[in-house]
Design a protein around this motif. Structure first.
Motif, PDB file in Angstrom:
ATOM      1  N   HIS A 144     -27.298-109.605 -37.878  1.00 48.25           N
ATOM      2  CA  HIS A 144     -26.383-109.827 -36.774  1.00 48.25           C
ATOM      3  C   HIS A 144     -24.930-109.544 -37.150  1.00 48.25           C
ATOM      4  N   TYR A 145     -24.542-109.983 -38.367  1.00 53.63           N
ATOM      5  CA  TYR A 145     -23.139-109.884 -38.732  1.00 53.63           C
ATOM      6  C   TYR A 145     -22.658-108.439 -38.805  1.00 53.63           C
ATOM      7  N   ALA A 146     -23.587-107.509 -39.038  1.00 48.07           N
ATOM      8  CA  ALA A 146     -23.175-106.118 -39.230  1.00 48.07           C
ATOM      9  C   ALA A 146     -22.435-105.597 -38.009  1.00 48.07           C
ATOM     10  N   SER A 161     -34.625-112.260 -52.237  1.00 54.21           N
ATOM     11  CA  SER A 161     -34.624-111.013 -53.000  1.00 54.21           C
ATOM     12  C   SER A 161     -33.530-111.007 -54.075  1.00 54.21           C
ATOM     13  N   GLN A 162     -32.730-112.062 -54.126  1.00 57.65           N
ATOM     14  CA  GLN A 162     -31.609-112.108 -55.064  1.00 57.65           C
ATOM     15  C   GLN A 162     -32.042-112.089 -56.541  1.00 57.65           C
ATOM     16  N   PRO A 163     -33.147-112.790 -56.926  1.00 57.07           N
ATOM     17  CA  PRO A 163     -33.504-112.764 -58.342  1.00 57.07           C
ATOM     18  C   PRO A 163     -33.721-111.350 -58.885  1.00 57.07           C
ATOM     19  N   VAL A 170     -17.992-112.971 -53.407  1.00 55.03           N
ATOM     20  CA  VAL A 170     -17.611-112.652 -52.026  1.00 55.03           C
ATOM     21  C   VAL A 170     -18.825-112.072 -51.297  1.00 55.03           C
ATOM     22  N   GLY A 171     -19.115-112.590 -50.107  1.00 51.66           N
ATOM     23  CA  GLY A 171     -20.355-112.206 -49.412  1.00 51.66           C
ATOM     24  C   GLY A 171     -21.528-112.807 -50.166  1.00 51.66           C
ATOM     25  N   GLY A 172     -21.331-114.029 -50.633  1.00 50.08           N
ATOM     26  CA  GLY A 172     -22.296-114.648 -51.562  1.00 50.08           C
ATOM     27  C   GLY A 172     -23.534-115.224 -50.905  1.00 50.08           C
ATOM     28  N   PHE A 175     -17.477-117.084 -50.966  1.00 50.24           N
ATOM     29  CA  PHE A 175     -16.830-116.768 -49.687  1.00 50.24           C
ATOM     30  C   PHE A 175     -17.840-116.026 -48.825  1.00 50.24           C
ATOM     31  N   ASP A 176     -18.047-116.489 -47.599  1.00 50.08           N
ATOM     32  CA  ASP A 176     -18.948-115.775 -46.672  1.00 50.08           C
ATOM     33  C   ASP A 176     -18.568-116.171 -45.257  1.00 50.08           C
ATOM     34  N   LEU A 177     -19.214-115.562 -44.285  1.00 50.25           N
ATOM     35  CA  LEU A 177     -18.973-115.933 -42.891  1.00 50.25           C
ATOM     36  C   LEU A 177     -19.232-117.431 -42.715  1.00 50.25           C
ATOM     37  N   GLY A 225     -15.134-117.589 -43.890  1.00 55.11           N
ATOM     38  CA  GLY A 225     -14.122-116.709 -43.310  1.00 55.11           C
ATOM     39  C   GLY A 225     -14.663-115.303 -43.165  1.00 55.11           C
ATOM     40  N   ASP A 226     -13.802-114.419 -42.657  1.00 56.80           N
ATOM     41  CA  ASP A 226     -14.171-113.012 -42.468  1.00 56.80           C
ATOM     42  C   ASP A 226     -13.353-112.213 -43.475  1.00 56.80           C
ATOM     43  N   PHE A 227     -14.024-111.600 -44.446  1.00 52.55           N
ATOM     44  CA  PHE A 227     -13.261-110.947 -45.519  1.00 52.55           C
ATOM     45  C   PHE A 227     -12.518-109.694 -45.058  1.00 52.55           C
ATOM     46  N   LEU A 228     -12.775-109.279 -43.818  1.00 53.29           N
ATOM     47  CA  LEU A 228     -12.028-108.121 -43.323  1.00 53.29           C
ATOM     48  C   LEU A 228     -10.738-108.566 -42.624  1.00 53.29           C
ATOM     49  N   LEU A 258     -19.109-108.796 -55.997  1.00 49.71           N
ATOM     50  CA  LEU A 258     -19.590-108.287 -54.701  1.00 49.71           C
ATOM     51  C   LEU A 258     -21.015-107.852 -54.953  1.00 49.71           C
ATOM     52  N   ILE A 259     -21.967-108.707 -54.590  1.00 48.31           N
ATOM     53  CA  ILE A 259     -23.357-108.397 -54.903  1.00 48.31           C
ATOM     54  C   ILE A 259     -24.057-107.923 -53.622  1.00 48.31           C
ATOM     55  N   ARG A 260     -24.426-106.671 -53.592  1.00 50.86           N
ATOM     56  CA  ARG A 260     -25.096-106.046 -52.429  1.00 50.86           C
ATOM     57  C   ARG A 260     -24.260-106.226 -51.159  1.00 50.86           C
ATOM     58  N   VAL A 261     -22.980-106.022 -51.287  1.00 52.24           N
ATOM     59  CA  VAL A 261     -22.097-106.212 -50.130  1.00 52.24           C
ATOM     60  C   VAL A 261     -21.408-104.896 -49.753  1.00 52.24           C
ATOM     61  N   HIS A 294     -22.104-101.734 -49.982  1.00 53.09           N
ATOM     62  CA  HIS A 294     -22.873-100.688 -49.290  1.00 53.09           C
ATOM     63  C   HIS A 294     -23.177-101.037 -47.821  1.00 53.09           C
ATOM     64  N   ASP A 295     -22.984-102.314 -47.447  1.00 47.72           N
ATOM     65  CA  ASP A 295     -23.204-102.714 -46.044  1.00 47.72           C
ATOM     66  C   ASP A 295     -22.086-102.238 -45.130  1.00 47.72           C
ATOM     67  N   HIS A 296     -21.021-101.704 -45.698  1.00 51.52           N
ATOM     68  CA  HIS A 296     -19.837-101.435 -44.879  1.00 51.52           C
ATOM     69  C   HIS A 296     -19.447 -99.957 -44.921  1.00 51.52           C
TER      70      HIS A 296
HETATM   71  C1  LIG Z   1     -26.486-108.028 -47.906  1.00 53.03           C
HETATM   72  S1  LIG Z   1     -25.895-109.662 -47.883  1.00 53.03           S
HETATM   73  C2  LIG Z   1     -25.747-110.027 -49.595  1.00 53.03           C
HETATM   74  C3  LIG Z   1     -25.783-111.485 -49.891  1.00 53.03           C
HETATM   75  C4  LIG Z   1     -25.732-111.838 -51.382  1.00 53.03           C
HETATM   76  N1  LIG Z   1     -24.542-111.320 -52.034  1.00 53.03           N
HETATM   77  C5  LIG Z   1     -26.966-111.305 -52.048  1.00 53.03           C
HETATM   78  O1  LIG Z   1     -26.925-110.302 -52.779  1.00 53.03           O
HETATM   79  O2  LIG Z   1     -28.028-111.921 -51.831  1.00 53.03           O
HETATM   80  C6  LIG Z   1     -24.214-109.447 -47.391  1.00 53.03           C
HETATM   81  C7  LIG Z   1     -23.460-110.751 -47.241  1.00 53.03           C
HETATM   82  O3  LIG Z   1     -22.117-110.441 -46.822  1.00 53.03           O
HETATM   83  C8  LIG Z   1     -21.742-111.355 -45.817  1.00 53.03           C
HETATM   84  N2  LIG Z   1     -20.740-110.726 -44.945  1.00 53.03           N
HETATM   85  C9  LIG Z   1     -20.883-109.635 -44.184  1.00 53.03           C
HETATM   86  N3  LIG Z   1     -19.770-109.358 -43.494  1.00 53.03           N
HETATM   87  C10 LIG Z   1     -18.879-110.303 -43.854  1.00 53.03           C
HETATM   88  C11 LIG Z   1     -17.528-110.555 -43.493  1.00 53.03           C
HETATM   89  N4  LIG Z   1     -16.878-109.757 -42.645  1.00 53.03           N
HETATM   90  N5  LIG Z   1     -16.894-111.602 -44.062  1.00 53.03           N
HETATM   91  C12 LIG Z   1     -17.548-112.433 -44.938  1.00 53.03           C
HETATM   92  N6  LIG Z   1     -18.825-112.235 -45.322  1.00 53.03           N
HETATM   93  C13 LIG Z   1     -19.482-111.188 -44.779  1.00 53.03           C
HETATM   94  C14 LIG Z   1     -23.031-111.631 -45.067  1.00 53.03           C
HETATM   95  O4  LIG Z   1     -22.984-112.827 -44.317  1.00 53.03           O
HETATM   96  C15 LIG Z   1     -24.051-111.679 -46.193  1.00 53.03           C
HETATM   97  O5  LIG Z   1     -24.208-112.970 -46.717  1.00 53.03           O
END
Ligand SMILES: C[S@@+](CC[C@H](N)C(=O)[O-])C[C@H]1O[C@@H](n2cnc3c(N)ncnc32)[C@H](O)[C@@H]1O
Length: 375
Positions: free
Chosen positions: A165-167, A188-190, A211-213, A234-236, A261-264, A277-280, A282-284
């Motif tokens: 949804h957040y995307a 899937s984090q491990p 961040v995005g944890g 830090f996350d939504l 918060g919203d990191f953007l 920034l773990i798997r974060v 590439h989402d953007h």
């Molecule tokens: C793909 S998940 C990765 C979660 C975690 N780092 C992991 O590897 O399991 C991306 C994370 O970024 C967060 N995220 C996405 N957009 C964000 C935003 N604008 N501000 C803060 N967090 C955000 C999401 O809520 C989500 O928890």
């Protein structure tokens, strides 16, 4: 058919034109199959091509194994077809069809007229994260039912983007909305955490902000290895609330600070000497990904470290994972793209970081790690 137009591209273009003309020629294919020395190569290539053609069917057999619980059932012990059919609530013909298909894929194997768990089935069961990924693939495959339409509309707009949804609506989700994807990420984090921490031990650092944890699965893995590090996440807001709960129930409440918060849009908390920034990233898409790196730069002190861990494009030996799987996954999600290590390092440089390094990981297919320093 003869390839044309390749001759204008130097020796490599001419070679590709000639090679493709040969490989596409039915006469050459018959010739290759008839020569004993070439036959194994021809068979190998035909098998690889067939796997490419049939991949979706294989994936759906795997999905049926996970959804019915077949692999878990056989992990309890070998069984005959009738008892498998009964336990999976399938007609016996359906159970046998599934068992034969799964056996052909190495997921189960025959044992004295019955069935046992196969080697790939055992390896899959050893990793809960993969099972969760497979289980949610029905969303991805619904979107990929018409890949050309997905490409034409520029991605998103389907089942997977609604799940993530957040995307499309950063910050809008409530706790119930984000539960599904947050759980999947935590499960899937491990796969990722151990590799990131092996690649970059954190002994030199005092305070880590993830961040995005998500629900804090990465920080929980960090806490288990480093008992003196102070941890921040830090996350939504809706996700951060889940992280707070998870830390409390893991007894980590006293070592962690959680920020919603919203990191953007919102500045990141300061006082940390390393930000992960773990798997974060590439989402953007490129502009928000770059803005996020600038935010991290602003939050770190001079000499502070940024650690990026995710699967990357053009990873030698794992190209299909980066560019094919994640490329289309993120397209369906409606945001982001897999980037190569070179692209990420260039973005880091442009955002003001120096001395970026790719750190070796055990399984680059799922996780690569880049570390850089703020000047
Ligand atoms: C793909 S998940 C990765 C979660 C975690 N780092 C992991 O590897 O399991 C991306 C994370 O970024 C967060 N995220 C996405 N957009 C964000 C935003 N604008 N501000 C803060 N967090 C955000 C999401 O809520 C989500 O928890």
């Amino acid at each position: 058919m003869k390839s044309t137009g390749y001759q204008n591209y130097g020796w490599r273009g001419r070679w590709l034109g000639w090679r493709n003309t040969m490989l596409g020629s039915p006469r050459f294919q018959r010739f290759a199959q008839s020569i004993p020395l070439l036959r194994p190569i021809a068979r190998r290539r035909a098998r690889a091509l067939f796997d490419l053609v049939a991949g979706f069917t294989y994936s759906q057999i795997l999905a049926a194994c996970i959804e019915t619980g077949l692999l878990d059932l056989l992990a309890e012990g070998p069984r005959d077809s009738a008892s498998v059919a009964l336990r999976l609530d399938l007609p016996i013909a359906g159970a046998e069809r599934l068992l034969r298909g799964a056996a052909a894929l190495g997921l189960v194997e025959r044992l004295r007229g019955g069935w046992a768990l196969g080697s790939d089935g055992a390896a899959l069961r050893g990793n809960r994260g993969i099972g969760e990924m497979i289980a949610h693939h029905h969303l991805l495959y619904a979107d990929l039912a018409d890949p050309v339409a997905l490409l034409r509309r520029g991605g998103g707009g389907g089942a997977l983007s609604r799940h993530w949804h957040y995307a499309e609506a950063a910050g809008q989700g409530d706790s119930a909305d984000v539960a599904g994807y947050s759980r999947l990420m935590a499960a899937s984090q491990p796969l990722v955490a151990a590799q990131a921490l092996d690649a970059y031990p954190l002994h030199r650092h005092r305070r880590l902000l993830d961040v995005g944890g998500g629900e804090g699965a990465f920080l929980s893995a960090v806490a288990a290895r480093h008992d003196r590090l102070r941890l921040g996440l830090f996350d939504l807001p809706a996700v951060a609330a889940r992280a707070t709960q998870a830390f409390e129930s893991a007894g980590l409440g006293g070592r962690t600070d959680v920020f919603g918060g919203d990191f953007l849009r919102d500045p990141l908390p300061t006082g940390y000497d390393i930000i992960s920034l773990i798997r974060v990233l590439h989402d953007h898409d490129d502009a928000p990904a770059f803005a996020l790196l600038r935010q991290i730069h602003a939050a770190l002190p001079p000499g502070g470290t940024v650690l990026i861990a995710e699967p990357m494009a053009r990873t030698p030996g794992a190209e299909p994972a980066g560019d094919a799987y994640f490329g289309f996954y993120l397209l369906a999600m409606g945001s982001g793209r897999p980037r190569s290590a070179g692209e990420i390092r260039a973005m880091l440089r442009a955002a003001g970081f120096v001395a970026s390094r790719v750190r070796r990981t055990a399984m680059p297919l799922t996780t690569r790690v880049i570390v850089a320093r703020r000047q």
